[in-house]
Enzyme design. Structure first.
Site, PDB file in Angstrom:
ATOM      1  N   GLU A  52      -0.470   0.674  -5.490  1.00  0.00           N
ATOM      2  CA  GLU A  52      -1.363   1.692  -4.940  1.00  0.00           C
ATOM      3  C   GLU A  52      -2.711   1.587  -5.629  1.00  0.00           C
ATOM      4  OE1 GLU A  52      -1.503   3.713  -2.346  1.00  0.00           O
ATOM      5  OE2 GLU A  52      -3.445   4.288  -3.158  1.00  0.00           O
ATOM      6  N   PRO A  73       1.935   7.718  -0.127  1.00  0.00           N
ATOM      7  CA  PRO A  73       2.546   8.595  -1.129  1.00  0.00           C
ATOM      8  C   PRO A  73       4.022   8.329  -1.396  1.00  0.00           C
ATOM      9  CG  PRO A  73       2.425   9.740   0.952  1.00  0.00           C
ATOM     10  CD  PRO A  73       1.811   8.387   1.173  1.00  0.00           C
ATOM     11  N   GLY A  74       4.580   7.285  -0.795  1.00  0.00           N
ATOM     12  CA  GLY A  74       5.923   6.875  -1.198  1.00  0.00           C
ATOM     13  C   GLY A  74       7.034   7.115  -0.188  1.00  0.00           C
ATOM     14  N   GLY A  75       6.686   7.592   0.990  1.00  0.00           N
ATOM     15  CA  GLY A  75       7.708   7.796   2.025  1.00  0.00           C
ATOM     16  C   GLY A  75       8.446   6.504   2.336  1.00  0.00           C
ATOM     17  N   LYS A  76       7.675   5.448   2.552  1.00  0.00           N
ATOM     18  CA  LYS A  76       8.291   4.171   2.919  1.00  0.00           C
ATOM     19  C   LYS A  76       8.910   3.487   1.695  1.00  0.00           C
ATOM     20  CE  LYS A  76       5.169   3.762   6.802  1.00  0.00           C
ATOM     21  NZ  LYS A  76       4.224   4.829   6.378  1.00  0.00           N
ATOM     22  N   CYS A 136       0.894  -1.175   0.000  1.00  0.00           N
ATOM     23  CA  CYS A 136       0.000   0.000   0.000  1.00  0.00           C
ATOM     24  C   CYS A 136       0.925   1.216   0.000  1.00  0.00           C
ATOM     25  CB  CYS A 136      -0.896   0.006   1.225  1.00  0.00           C
ATOM     26  SG  CYS A 136      -1.669  -1.589   1.550  1.00  0.00           S
ATOM     27  N   CYS A 142      -1.059   3.516  11.253  1.00  0.00           N
ATOM     28  CA  CYS A 142      -0.884   4.721  12.073  1.00  0.00           C
ATOM     29  C   CYS A 142      -2.133   4.919  12.935  1.00  0.00           C
ATOM     30  CB  CYS A 142      -0.589   5.938  11.210  1.00  0.00           C
ATOM     31  SG  CYS A 142      -1.889   6.343  10.054  1.00  0.00           S
TER      32      CYS A 142
END
Lengths: 297, 162
Positions: A132, A111-114, A108, A227
């Site tokens: 996504e 927005p691509g941080g991980k 999932c 989160c």
């Protein structure tokens, strides 16, 4: 109605042994070592009066102690030298511990941080499959992949539940599941959420977990994170996983956070769940977060 | 358009296979079989003009002398989508191609985008593309974006008349 909802959640946290407190979190970032060295960026930002402080439990995470302007719109940001990323959310990839040349699924991804953090740890080697579900969010994911100089990602528009269609087996999988969120990152969270609606979300989370476990190599690692503070989306999902699949939990040794709950609203859970970690905002000064490290047997 | 953009600056071309998906170009080892939305190194997209990726900008900037360098103020204006004034140049040395296409660099030798050089004018480089596009594309329906693009169109028409 608004107050009622908040009170309901506060009562729930009390039953979990926590006293609710309002928390205002500081901004943080992750330095992108694919593009720049940490020392150079720190000194460069210091020259424009942006002061960073290392976050002790993170590999490349820093608190922004001082800044007179938004660091999310300056040249260094646009050049991909760092990613504005909340500290707790950086933990999930650290627990996943990606290595060079592995094949990893980010189920999932937006927005691509991980995703970009995984690529950073893999030094742009190996292969990352990022999925996504929605088009606006995958555009955001792709923008961040580009900005951060990541070159080992294939991003797909689709549902993580269909990950078997790739015909691949993965060394490691990150399931940063869609969740109800938390009150730290969303001021109106209590107005939007109701404990009765959690079931819809948890059903989806379980489906994603089940699909991802099928494509994980034997002995492979799956990291599950949300989160959310709500045990239905966290410990209870892990209990379901332990009850229904041949998996075991690995101890998370980061020296931070609280152990996973082993008793939830009077229900005893598998004591192994204490190996997971939780970030309570009032204890950590971060958003709510939960991380579990699962090994497929 | 990708080839045209690169040829403005260098005779070299990035090594690898160019994979085109819709209006986007990617550099890959082989054409992807699984039909991804994004793969390998993103090279840019063809909108009204060619929008190079930051990777491609960096790649060409290491292979060309067609650059102008700007000070901090000029840098900020440029990444906000504005043109560059003569007062923002930091170095006199500049090399400009026949059609005036130049890369815009900051004092750290980092490429901020590209534009068209205009000699004997107060505006020295007209902004064609800058890295601030990352933020603007995140807000595609915002008022700011519309105003900016209208402004750019007006500049083009005005320049054309001159």
């Amino acid at each position: 109605m608004k107050i009622n909802n908040k009170q309901v959640f506060i009562q729930r946290y009390r039953k979990l042994g926590q006293e609710f407190k309002e928390v205002k979190i500081k901004h943080a970032l992750r330095i992108n070592t694919l593009k720049i060295s940490e020392d150079y960026l720190i000194s460069r930002l210091a020259k424009i009066n942006v002061k960073l402080r290392k976050i002790s439990y993170l590999r490349n995470g820093y608190w922004i102690d001082k800044s007179r302007f938004s660091v999310g719109a300056i040249t260094e940001f646009l050049l991909g030298y760092y990613y504005m990323q909340e500290p707790a959310s950086q933990v999930a990839v650290q627990v996943l511990d990606p290595k060079e040349n592995e094949t990893i699924l980010d189920a999932c991804a937006a927005p691509g941080g991980k995703t970009t953090q995984i690529a950073q740890y893999m030094n742009n080697t190996g292969r990352i499959i990022a999925i996504e579900k929605t088009k606006p969010r995958i555009k955001s994911l792709c923008s961040n992949i580009e900005r951060m100089g990541v070159t080992n990602v294939e991003a797909f528009l689709g549902d993580a539940m269909n990950c078997y269609k790739f015909g691949l087996e993965f060394d490691k999988i990150l399931v940063d599941a869609p969740c109800s969120g938390n009150f730290v990152m969303d001021e109106r969270w209590f107005e939007k959420r109701n404990p009765d609606t959690l079931k819809l979300i948890t059903d989806e989370q379980k489906k994603i977990l089940k699909a991802c476990l099928k494509v994980l190599k034997k002995d492979g690692i799956l990291v599950y994170s949300t989160c959310s503070s709500e045990p239905e989306e966290n410990e209870l999902n892990i209990q379901w996983l332990l009850d229904n699949f041949d998996v075991k939990l690995e101890q998370i040794d980061l020296g931070v956070g609280s152990p996973g709950l082993t008793e939830v609203f009077g229900k005893e859970l598998n004591p192994e769940i204490a190996k997971c970690i939780r970030f309570w905002p009032w204890k950590m000064g971060t958003q709510s977060f939960f991380v579990a490290k699962v090994r497929k047997c | 358009m990708l080839k045209d953009f690169v040829e403005h600056f260098t005779e070299e071309f990035p090594e690898g296979v160019v994979w085109k998906k819709d209006n986007k170009y990617f550099l890959v080892k082989e054409i992807p079989k699984l039909k991804p939305f994004y793969a390998g190194i993103y090279l840019g997209a063809l909108e009204q003009k060619f929008h190079p990726s930051s990777w491609l900008l960096e790649w060409v900037s290491k292979r060309t002398k067609q650059k102008v360098y700007v000070d901090g103020k000029g840098e900020w204006m440029f990444i906000c989508g504005k043109d560059i004034y003569r007062s923002s140049w930091t170095r006199k040395r500049r090399v400009v191609s026949k059609d005036g296409t130049v890369l815009v660099m900051n004092i750290h030798d980092e490429c901020l985008g590209y534009g068209v050089f205009q000699d004997r004018k107060r505006i020295a480089v007209r902004n064609v593309f800058d890295i601030g596009d990352f933020l603007r594309r995140e807000r595609p329906f915002s008022r700011t974006k519309k105003v900016t693009s209208e402004k750019k169109v007006r500049f083009r028409k005005k320049d054309f008349r001159n």
